[in-house]
Design a protein around this motif. Structure first.
Motif, PDB file in Angstrom:
ATOM      1  N   ARG A 183       0.837  -0.954   0.038  1.00  0.00           N
ATOM      2  CA  ARG A 183       0.042   0.050   0.044  1.00  0.00           C
ATOM      3  C   ARG A 183       0.807   1.261  -0.057  1.00  0.00           C
ATOM      4  N   GLY A 222     -10.453  -6.363   3.994  1.00  0.00           N
ATOM      5  CA  GLY A 222     -10.554  -5.642   5.390  1.00  0.00           C
ATOM      6  C   GLY A 222      -9.607  -6.368   6.229  1.00  0.00           C
ATOM      7  N   GLN A 255      -6.967  -4.365   9.156  1.00  0.00           N
ATOM      8  CA  GLN A 255      -7.240  -3.065   8.886  1.00  0.00           C
ATOM      9  C   GLN A 255      -8.162  -2.695  10.332  1.00  0.00           C
ATOM     10  N   ALA A 313      -7.093   8.932   5.879  1.00  0.00           N
ATOM     11  CA  ALA A 313      -8.641   9.671   6.453  1.00  0.00           C
ATOM     12  C   ALA A 313      -9.727   8.702   6.094  1.00  0.00           C
ATOM     13  N   TRP A 314     -10.722   8.798   7.007  1.00  0.00           N
ATOM     14  CA  TRP A 314     -11.757   8.213   6.939  1.00  0.00           C
ATOM     15  C   TRP A 314     -12.821   8.804   5.703  1.00  0.00           C
ATOM     16  N   VAL A 315     -13.043   8.254   4.819  1.00  0.00           N
ATOM     17  CA  VAL A 315     -13.803   8.803   3.612  1.00  0.00           C
ATOM     18  C   VAL A 315     -15.189   8.325   3.664  1.00  0.00           C
ATOM     19  N   GLU A 324     -18.895   2.906  -3.438  1.00  0.00           N
ATOM     20  CA  GLU A 324     -17.655   2.530  -4.092  1.00  0.00           C
ATOM     21  C   GLU A 324     -18.035   1.980  -5.282  1.00  0.00           C
ATOM     22  N   HIS A 372     -16.568  -5.727   5.392  1.00  0.00           N
ATOM     23  CA  HIS A 372     -15.410  -5.579   4.502  1.00  0.00           C
ATOM     24  C   HIS A 372     -15.278  -6.278   3.351  1.00  0.00           C
ATOM     25  N   GLU A 402     -10.238   0.048  -7.391  1.00  0.00           N
ATOM     26  CA  GLU A 402     -11.277   0.350  -6.707  1.00  0.00           C
ATOM     27  C   GLU A 402     -11.287   1.865  -6.215  1.00  0.00           C
ATOM     28  N   PHE A 462     -13.627   5.401  -4.485  1.00  0.00           N
ATOM     29  CA  PHE A 462     -14.568   6.059  -3.753  1.00  0.00           C
ATOM     30  C   PHE A 462     -15.133   7.274  -4.522  1.00  0.00           C
ATOM     31  N   ASN A 496      -8.790   4.089  -4.303  1.00  0.00           N
ATOM     32  CA  ASN A 496      -8.617   3.152  -2.916  1.00  0.00           C
ATOM     33  C   ASN A 496      -7.491   1.922  -3.210  1.00  0.00           C
ATOM     34  N   GLU A 497      -7.785   1.230  -4.373  1.00  0.00           N
ATOM     35  CA  GLU A 497      -6.922   0.185  -4.361  1.00  0.00           C
ATOM     36  C   GLU A 497      -6.765  -0.423  -5.847  1.00  0.00           C
TER      37      GLU A 497
HETATM   38  P1  AMP Z   1      -9.613  -2.007   1.301  1.00  0.00           P
HETATM   39  O1  AMP Z   1      -9.060  -3.481   1.810  1.00  0.00           O
HETATM   40  O2  AMP Z   1      -8.487  -1.178   1.228  1.00  0.00           O
HETATM   41  O3  AMP Z   1     -10.276  -2.307  -0.281  1.00  0.00           O
HETATM   42  O4  AMP Z   1     -10.808  -1.700   2.211  1.00  0.00           O
HETATM   43  C1  AMP Z   1     -12.060  -2.712   2.238  1.00  0.00           C
HETATM   44  C2  AMP Z   1     -12.981  -2.011   2.395  1.00  0.00           C
HETATM   45  O5  AMP Z   1     -13.070  -0.973   3.706  1.00  0.00           O
HETATM   46  C3  AMP Z   1     -13.519  -0.745   1.343  1.00  0.00           C
HETATM   47  O6  AMP Z   1     -13.856  -1.321   0.553  1.00  0.00           O
HETATM   48  C4  AMP Z   1     -14.316   0.111   2.152  1.00  0.00           C
HETATM   49  O7  AMP Z   1     -15.470  -0.211   2.442  1.00  0.00           O
HETATM   50  C5  AMP Z   1     -13.853   0.146   3.427  1.00  0.00           C
HETATM   51  N1  AMP Z   1     -12.637   1.275   3.676  1.00  0.00           N
HETATM   52  C6  AMP Z   1     -11.332   1.151   3.280  1.00  0.00           C
HETATM   53  N2  AMP Z   1     -10.740   2.462   3.344  1.00  0.00           N
HETATM   54  C7  AMP Z   1     -11.534   3.208   3.846  1.00  0.00           C
HETATM   55  C8  AMP Z   1     -11.386   4.689   4.248  1.00  0.00           C
HETATM   56  N3  AMP Z   1     -10.241   5.169   4.094  1.00  0.00           N
HETATM   57  N4  AMP Z   1     -12.578   5.190   4.361  1.00  0.00           N
HETATM   58  C9  AMP Z   1     -13.651   4.666   4.487  1.00  0.00           C
HETATM   59  N5  AMP Z   1     -13.714   3.333   4.362  1.00  0.00           N
HETATM   60  C10 AMP Z   1     -12.693   2.667   3.857  1.00  0.00           C
END
Ligand code: AMP
Length: 362
Positions: A110, A158, A161, A186-188, A193, A219, A258, A260, A270-271
């Protein structure tokens, strides 16, 4: 056309690194185009091996096994990104690896992923690199509360996390993550998504599937709605971002991005996943070319197929015990059921998916 970029003739063998459902569905698509697949996985009776021509069951770092694998296949593709980039670098000295090891190296870390996105102007969530609890406290101060701590490597669905708010025990959160490096985001407060899957061939040709909307439970992806219920400008921006990232990564194969969509309509990365993606399973039943066939075409040096959809779709994952409903699902004649051949329905495990087609809007 050089030998390295010449189309792979039917009858050739595609090596698949990783033995899960993504490899399984890739192998099924490859078989339709007249290819054989050979899977490399540490796991016996993997979903992919069940439908492949051959398998190597060995540790990803086993050099002798990698040599033997490379000698049997004409190209290698990976079906998940948490394989060792070093093993792929080693393979790449013997056989074309698509996407290349350096693409995997970016997507599996990441810190590298965020740094890469920043370097090409692809906006991500505001983020800090963390080496200890003090960095979580700093992030809460600089980015606002709450934040999300994510392990730099080996995190998916998830795992690794935690959401941390001001006043929470940052030390305990850092210890629980159990890694030496992470990112704090930061929390978005997102509106939704979305993701875009883009294919890029050996000649640089690119095609993108429409942006789709992803809904998660605990997640883990629960449902994909295709296409995403977002405005045309948002969908176009998502596709632009995905194409831009694929081009700058010099990708050959598939890339899922992926994203937001924030309340003010901006799109944040995001990813990155340089492989077929769960949010593209609907394409098997709803598009002229599925993401899996497209992956095979891209890595084999074939022309890409049309990404046109003949229907809209909703895809529901079957997680753990949900797959026990297979007979009931089959009782709905419109449901397209896909099961992955996994014997044990552990909680959180992706066992299969169902797709329902809808008349196409727009
Ligand atoms: P990820 O493994 O980064 O794809 O995260 C899994 C899920 O967690 C995402 O699909 C979102 O639903 C939630 N999530 C991850 N990062 C954030 C963030 N910075 N703010 C809000 N929700 C998040």
């Amino acid at each position: 056309m050089s030998a390295a970029t010449a189309p792979l003739p039917p009858g050739s063998t595609i090596g698949i690194f990783g033995g899960g459902q993504l490899g399984r569905m890739t192998a099924l698509a490859a078989a339709r185009l007249g290819y054989r697949c050979h899977v490399f996985t540490p796991e016996r009776d993997s979903p992919c091996a069940q439908v492949s021509d051959g398998e190597t069951v060995a540790d990803y770092e086993d050099r002798a096994a990698l040599d033997a694998f490379a000698a049997r296949v004409q190209v290698v593709t990976s079906e998940f990104e948490n394989v060792s980039a070093d093993a792929l670098r080693y393979l790449a000295t013997r056989v074309p690896v698509r996407p290349g090891p350096e693409v995997l190296a970016v997507a599996q870390d990441r810190v590298k992923e965020k740094t890469f996105c920043a370097s090409i102007g692809a906006t991500t969530t505001p983020v800090l690199v963390a080496h200890g609890a003090a960095d979580i406290v700093r992030a809460l101060d600089e980015l606002g509360s709450p934040v999300v701590l994510k392990t730099a490597r080996m995190g998916y669905d998830g795992k690794g996390q935690a959401r941390i708010a001001a006043g929470d025990d940052a030390e305990a959160a850092w210890r629980a993550m159990g890694a030496s490096q992470g990112v704090v985001e930061a929390w978005v407060a997102f509106d939704c998504e979305i993701s875009v899957i883009v294919a890029r061939g050996v000649d640089g040709a690119m095609l993108a599937y429409p942006a789709v909307e992803n809904r998660h439970k605990h997640h883990i992806l629960d449902e994909t709605i295709a296409p995403a219920r977002v405005g045309a400008a948002t969908a176009a921006e998502a596709e632009r971002l995905a194409r831009h990232v694929a081009e700058r990564l010099d990708l050959v194969g598939l890339l899922a991005v992926e994203m937001f969509v924030t309340k003010d309509g901006s799109v944040l990365v995001n990813e990155l996943a340089p492989r077929p993606h769960n949010s593209g399973h609907w394409t098997i039943d709803a598009c002229i070319t599925s993401q899996f066939e497209q992956c095979v075409r891209a890595v084999s040096g074939l022309p890409l197929g049309s990404v046109e959809r003949h229907a809209d779709a909703v895809m529901k994952n079957l997680i753990g015990e949900e797959a026990g409903r297979w007979l009931e699902i089959l009782g709905d004649p419109a449901a397209k059921l896909h099961l992955y051949g996994k014997a044990e329905a552990r909680p959180g495990r992706k066992m299969g998916h169902v797709t329902w087609l809808k008349p196409r809007r727009g």
